[in-house]
Design a protein around this motif. Structure first.
Motif, PDB file in Angstrom:
ATOM      1  N   ILE A 186     -92.406  69.359 -32.308  1.00 17.70           N
ATOM      2  CA  ILE A 186     -92.501  68.563 -31.082  1.00 17.70           C
ATOM      3  C   ILE A 186     -93.372  67.354 -31.376  1.00 17.70           C
ATOM      4  CG2 ILE A 186     -94.396  70.004 -30.174  1.00 17.70           C
ATOM      5  CD1 ILE A 186     -93.310  69.216 -27.329  1.00 17.70           C
ATOM      6  N   ASN A 187     -92.824  66.189 -31.131  1.00 14.82           N
ATOM      7  CA  ASN A 187     -93.506  64.941 -31.423  1.00 14.82           C
ATOM      8  C   ASN A 187     -94.504  64.639 -30.306  1.00 14.82           C
ATOM      9  OD1 ASN A 187     -94.170  62.194 -31.945  1.00 14.82           O
ATOM     10  ND2 ASN A 187     -92.207  61.926 -32.984  1.00 14.82           N
ATOM     11  N   PRO A 188     -95.790  64.424 -30.630  1.00 15.87           N
ATOM     12  CA  PRO A 188     -96.765  64.116 -29.578  1.00 15.87           C
ATOM     13  C   PRO A 188     -96.458  62.805 -28.865  1.00 15.87           C
ATOM     14  CG  PRO A 188     -97.730  63.705 -31.733  1.00 15.87           C
ATOM     15  CD  PRO A 188     -96.425  64.391 -31.968  1.00 15.87           C
ATOM     16  N   ASN A 189     -95.671  61.936 -29.511  1.00 16.37           N
ATOM     17  CA  ASN A 189     -95.265  60.708 -28.829  1.00 16.37           C
ATOM     18  C   ASN A 189     -94.381  61.011 -27.625  1.00 16.37           C
ATOM     19  OD1 ASN A 189     -96.536  58.627 -30.346  1.00 16.37           O
ATOM     20  ND2 ASN A 189     -95.091  59.000 -32.021  1.00 16.37           N
ATOM     21  N   LEU A 190     -93.587  62.078 -27.727  1.00 16.80           N
ATOM     22  CA  LEU A 190     -92.771  62.500 -26.592  1.00 16.80           C
ATOM     23  C   LEU A 190     -93.665  62.965 -25.449  1.00 16.80           C
ATOM     24  CD1 LEU A 190     -90.030  63.231 -25.290  1.00 16.80           C
ATOM     25  CD2 LEU A 190     -90.188  65.459 -26.444  1.00 16.80           C
ATOM     26  N   MET A 191     -94.713  63.717 -25.781  1.00 18.13           N
ATOM     27  CA  MET A 191     -95.637  64.222 -24.772  1.00 18.13           C
ATOM     28  C   MET A 191     -96.386  63.088 -24.083  1.00 18.13           C
ATOM     29  SD  MET A 191     -96.936  67.223 -27.340  1.00 18.13           S
ATOM     30  CE  MET A 191     -98.253  67.930 -26.353  1.00 18.13           C
ATOM     31  N   PHE A 233     -96.164  68.129 -20.110  1.00 19.06           N
ATOM     32  CA  PHE A 233     -95.882  69.025 -21.234  1.00 19.06           C
ATOM     33  C   PHE A 233     -94.587  69.814 -20.969  1.00 19.06           C
ATOM     34  CE2 PHE A 233     -98.644  71.237 -24.647  1.00 19.06           C
ATOM     35  CZ  PHE A 233     -97.526  71.558 -25.399  1.00 19.06           C
ATOM     36  N   SER A 234     -94.470  70.366 -19.771  1.00 19.49           N
ATOM     37  CA  SER A 234     -93.270  71.136 -19.406  1.00 19.49           C
ATOM     38  C   SER A 234     -92.016  70.269 -19.470  1.00 19.49           C
ATOM     39  CB  SER A 234     -93.431  71.726 -18.005  1.00 19.49           C
ATOM     40  OG  SER A 234     -94.530  72.608 -17.936  1.00 19.49           O
ATOM     41  N   ASN A 235     -92.130  69.048 -18.957  1.00 19.36           N
ATOM     42  CA  ASN A 235     -90.982  68.136 -18.983  1.00 19.36           C
ATOM     43  C   ASN A 235     -90.559  67.816 -20.420  1.00 19.36           C
ATOM     44  OD1 ASN A 235     -91.089  68.080 -16.222  1.00 19.36           O
ATOM     45  ND2 ASN A 235     -91.902  65.996 -16.067  1.00 19.36           N
ATOM     46  N   ALA A 236     -91.549  67.611 -21.293  1.00 18.14           N
ATOM     47  CA  ALA A 236     -91.260  67.294 -22.693  1.00 18.14           C
ATOM     48  C   ALA A 236     -90.549  68.464 -23.370  1.00 18.14           C
ATOM     49  CB  ALA A 236     -92.553  66.944 -23.431  1.00 18.14           C
ATOM     50  N   LEU A 237     -91.005  69.690 -23.098  1.00 18.77           N
ATOM     51  CA  LEU A 237     -90.370  70.868 -23.676  1.00 18.77           C
ATOM     52  C   LEU A 237     -88.954  71.055 -23.139  1.00 18.77           C
ATOM     53  CD1 LEU A 237     -93.358  73.401 -23.622  1.00 18.77           C
ATOM     54  CD2 LEU A 237     -92.383  72.244 -25.626  1.00 18.77           C
ATOM     55  N   ASP A 238     -88.773  70.855 -21.835  1.00 18.39           N
ATOM     56  CA  ASP A 238     -87.433  70.972 -21.239  1.00 18.39           C
ATOM     57  C   ASP A 238     -86.489  69.931 -21.830  1.00 18.39           C
ATOM     58  OD1 ASP A 238     -88.348  73.023 -19.675  1.00 18.39           O
ATOM     59  OD2 ASP A 238     -88.583  71.816 -17.855  1.00 18.39           O
ATOM     60  N   ASN A 239     -87.007  68.728 -22.017  1.00 15.18           N
ATOM     61  CA  ASN A 239     -86.222  67.640 -22.603  1.00 15.18           C
ATOM     62  C   ASN A 239     -85.787  68.013 -24.012  1.00 15.18           C
ATOM     63  OD1 ASN A 239     -85.235  65.235 -23.585  1.00 15.18           O
ATOM     64  ND2 ASN A 239     -86.980  63.995 -22.955  1.00 15.18           N
ATOM     65  N   LEU A 240     -86.734  68.541 -24.782  1.00 14.50           N
ATOM     66  CA  LEU A 240     -86.441  68.910 -26.164  1.00 14.50           C
ATOM     67  C   LEU A 240     -85.440  70.067 -26.218  1.00 14.50           C
ATOM     68  CD1 LEU A 240     -87.203  68.211 -29.075  1.00 14.50           C
ATOM     69  CD2 LEU A 240     -89.036  69.919 -28.926  1.00 14.50           C
ATOM     70  N   LEU A 241     -85.580  71.026 -25.311  1.00 14.30           N
ATOM     71  CA  LEU A 241     -84.666  72.165 -25.274  1.00 14.30           C
ATOM     72  C   LEU A 241     -83.234  71.712 -24.975  1.00 14.30           C
ATOM     73  CD1 LEU A 241     -84.156  75.213 -25.354  1.00 14.30           C
ATOM     74  CD2 LEU A 241     -84.793  75.299 -22.922  1.00 14.30           C
ATOM     75  N   ARG A 242     -83.084  70.800 -24.014  1.00 13.83           N
ATOM     76  CA  ARG A 242     -81.742  70.285 -23.677  1.00 13.83           C
ATOM     77  C   ARG A 242     -81.114  69.587 -24.888  1.00 13.83           C
ATOM     78  NH1 ARG A 242     -84.392  68.698 -18.949  1.00 13.83           N
ATOM     79  NH2 ARG A 242     -84.494  66.533 -19.708  1.00 13.83           N
ATOM     80  N   LYS A 243     -81.912  68.858 -25.609  1.00 12.78           N
ATOM     81  CA  LYS A 243     -81.389  68.129 -26.773  1.00 12.78           C
ATOM     82  C   LYS A 243     -81.040  69.085 -27.911  1.00 12.78           C
ATOM     83  CE  LYS A 243     -83.582  63.798 -25.501  1.00 12.78           C
ATOM     84  NZ  LYS A 243     -84.701  62.854 -25.684  1.00 12.78           N
ATOM     85  N   LYS A 244     -81.812  70.147 -28.052  1.00 12.64           N
ATOM     86  CA  LYS A 244     -81.472  71.164 -29.058  1.00 12.64           C
ATOM     87  C   LYS A 244     -80.133  71.800 -28.731  1.00 12.64           C
ATOM     88  CE  LYS A 244     -86.113  72.510 -30.623  1.00 12.64           C
ATOM     89  NZ  LYS A 244     -87.105  73.607 -30.738  1.00 12.64           N
ATOM     90  N   GLU A 245     -79.959  72.148 -27.474  1.00  8.43           N
ATOM     91  CA  GLU A 245     -78.701  72.773 -27.053  1.00  8.43           C
ATOM     92  C   GLU A 245     -77.533  71.814 -27.227  1.00  8.43           C
ATOM     93  OE1 GLU A 245     -79.714  73.867 -23.092  1.00  8.43           O
ATOM     94  OE2 GLU A 245     -80.625  75.784 -23.660  1.00  8.43           O
ATOM     95  N   GLY A 246     -77.772  70.518 -26.873  1.00  4.61           N
ATOM     96  CA  GLY A 246     -76.711  69.525 -27.021  1.00  4.61           C
ATOM     97  C   GLY A 246     -76.331  69.318 -28.470  1.00  4.61           C
TER      98      GLY A 246
END
Length: 544
Positions: free
Chosen positions: A243-248, A322-335
């Protein structure tokens, strides 16, 4: 020459000295002011009533100037006239940068730069002068110097009129903070009773005002939260495995930047929303590994908000980010998994938000020599000429690296400078007496001078009024300081002095516009003809 001419000429001389905040030019300006004040006959005869005091441990060797005129009738009552001698830079002046400190040349040629409709009309009117420091606040300094000179001749008042001129207001208010212990010492040694302070900052237009004629009885506060984000490194070829801290930190910025949710309100006033002052990752060299750390700090203005309420709102925001960043990353992993037909491992990361004081407490328990270690580091960073804010970010990083539980997290702290909000209330005899004098002066302006001066609750530009005292029972200040990075190492608030120096203060000066812009300007007719009369009336009302 007339008083108005003397003030104007004095202002031109002061503007001509480019006393940029955070430079040695501030010391040169202090030299000039001290020398000119000492030429006043009263101070030649009463040299014990004027001085120049160095700011302790200041790398720029800056100082503040003070002068006292004693009235013909003895009294402990003492009124302070104050202002700052520093100004901001002039890069935005473009090709006029070389004349930004020349009042008449800058006013004559300002139309060579792009002007909005209001600035263009003012430039044509002949009522406004342009140049860096004209409004903020060399006019205020010139007025105070000429008033102290005038009152030193007749001394037709009862008590003491004090002039205080400080550096550093545009940076970290080093001048006013250093002046507090001195003023308390002066009070003790001479048995003075401080019945009020007037800070000669300009008033600035609101809404559709063409010219601002305001007197402020409060000053906005400022608090700077730092969000230090720790990510999980990964190679660019495996970008979804960390997880990139820049995303957070970007998500924090999306939620906080200019959000009206974090505007404070009091007495019918509301602060401008927060703004990011710096956002960065801490990766120093290029590599194909993701950054581990990113940070951002913000300017948040306050009118009444307590620290407990503030820090809870910042923690809630950090958890959401933090939660939004993780949700964003999860959606992109699934995609990506669907698009590539590759199964992406979903590693469990949970939002973790801590305050700096919580991290620091655990680190100190494990490392007895932590404070000495950090002081040595801070000295290295100071030698490298890093500013307090950069040093604060480095301190959080150093602290986290000694923290045993390594995992993605957001660490929330407060970094310097901190400005308490201030509001004049008639809560004691001095405040009530000073407020009565202010009300009398406003009435005098309307009835005798046909000038309607608007009493306004808060000055929305940060000012040294924040350091004229805090409530002695303000317990939240101790919690704030426990979360302040590098407190007592890179920055210190004189808390005991602030609690003992709680005096009433107003902000009142000439009428200016566009402070800190190349169109900074001062209205001459009102500033030179009206404001001095109101100062005289207020001084004599307070010291009667």
């Amino acid at each position: 020459m007339s008083f108005q001419t003397d003030v104007y000429n004095r202002m031109k001389e002061l503007v001509a000295i480019p006393s940029l905040s955070g430079t040695r030019q501030e010391s040169f300006m202090a030299d000039k002011i001290y020398e000119e004040l000492f030429e006043i006959p009263y101070f030649k005869e009463n040299s014990h009533n004027i001085g120049r005091e160095n700011i302790p441990d200041d790398p720029l060797r800056r100082s503040f100037i003070w002068a006292v005129v004693n009235g013909k009738e003895n009294s402990p009552n003492s009124l302070i006239l104050s202002g700052h001698l520093d100004v901001v830079g002039v890069e935005e002046f473009g090709h006029l940068k070389s004349i930004a400190f020349d009042v008449e040349k800058c006013t004559e040629r300002i139309s060579e730069l792009e002007l909005d409709k209001d600035a263009a009309e003012d430039a044509k009117s002949g009522d406004w002068i342009f140049g860096r420091g004209t409004a903020d606040m060399k006019f205020g300094l010139a007025l105070n110097m000429e008033l102290i000179k005038e009152f030193s001749v007749n001394r037709n008042f009862r008590g003491n009129l004090i002039l205080l001129i400080v550096p550093g207001e545009e940076s970290n208010s080093e001048g006013m903070l250093a002046a507090l212990p001195f003023l308390l010492k002066l009070k003790k040694n001479r048995k003075y009773e401080y019945c009020g302070m007037v800070i000669s900052e300009p008033s600035i237009p609101e809404k559709s005002e063409k010219i601002s004629k305001r007197l402020y009885i409060g000053s906005v506060g400022k608090i700077m939260p730092l969000f230090f984000c720790v990510g999980k490194e990964t190679h660019v070829g495996d970008s979804l495995n960390g997880i990139n801290p820049n995303l957070m930190v970007s998500e924090i910025n999306r939620l906080l930047e200019c959000s009206e949710k974090f505007s404070d309100a009091a007495y019918g006033e509301i602060t401008p929303p927060p703004m990011c002052l710096k956002q960065m990752d801490l990766k120093e060299l290029y590599s194909v590994q993701s950054p581990l750390y990113a940070a951002a700090y913000y300017n948040v203005l306050t009118l009444k908000m307590g620290y407990e309420e503030f820090i809870e709102s910042m923690k809630d925001l950090a958890v959401e980010a933090f939660s939004n960043a993780l949700d964003n990353l999860l959606r992109k992993k699934e995609g990506f998994s669907e698009k590539s037909s590759r199964k992406i491992e979903i590693k469990s990361i949970h939002p973790c938000v801590m305050t700096y004081s919580e991290i620091l407490s655990e680190v100190k328990d494990k490392h007895e020599d932590f404070s000495n270690h950090m002081r040595k580091k801070i000295q290295i960073w100071k030698n490298e000429k890093k500013d307090n804010q950069t040093i604060a970010v480095n301190i959080v990083r150093e602290t986290y690296e000694l923290y045993e539980e390594k995992k993605p997290m957001i660490i929330i702290s407060i970094i310097p400078p901190y400005y308490p909000h201030k509001y004049l209330e008639s809560k004691n005899y001095n405040s009530s007496r000073f407020m009565n004098a202010v009300e009398d002066t406003l009435e005098y302006a309307e009835k005798k001078l046909q000038e309607k001066i608007i009493k306004t609750n808060f000055f929305m530009g940060i000012s040294d009024a924040s350091y004229t005292g805090i409530s002695a029972d303000d317990i939240s200040i101790d919690k704030l300081l426990s979360d302040m990075v590098g407190y007592d190492m890179i920055y210190r608030l004189p808390i005991n002095e602030l609690k003992n120096f709680d005096i009433p203060v107003i902000i009142f000066g000439g009428s200016g516009k566009d402070l800190h812009k190349y169109t900074e300007r001062l209205n001459l007719p009102y500033s030179l003809n009206v404001v001095p009369k109101l100062y005289r009336h207020l001084i004599l009302d307070v010291l009667k």
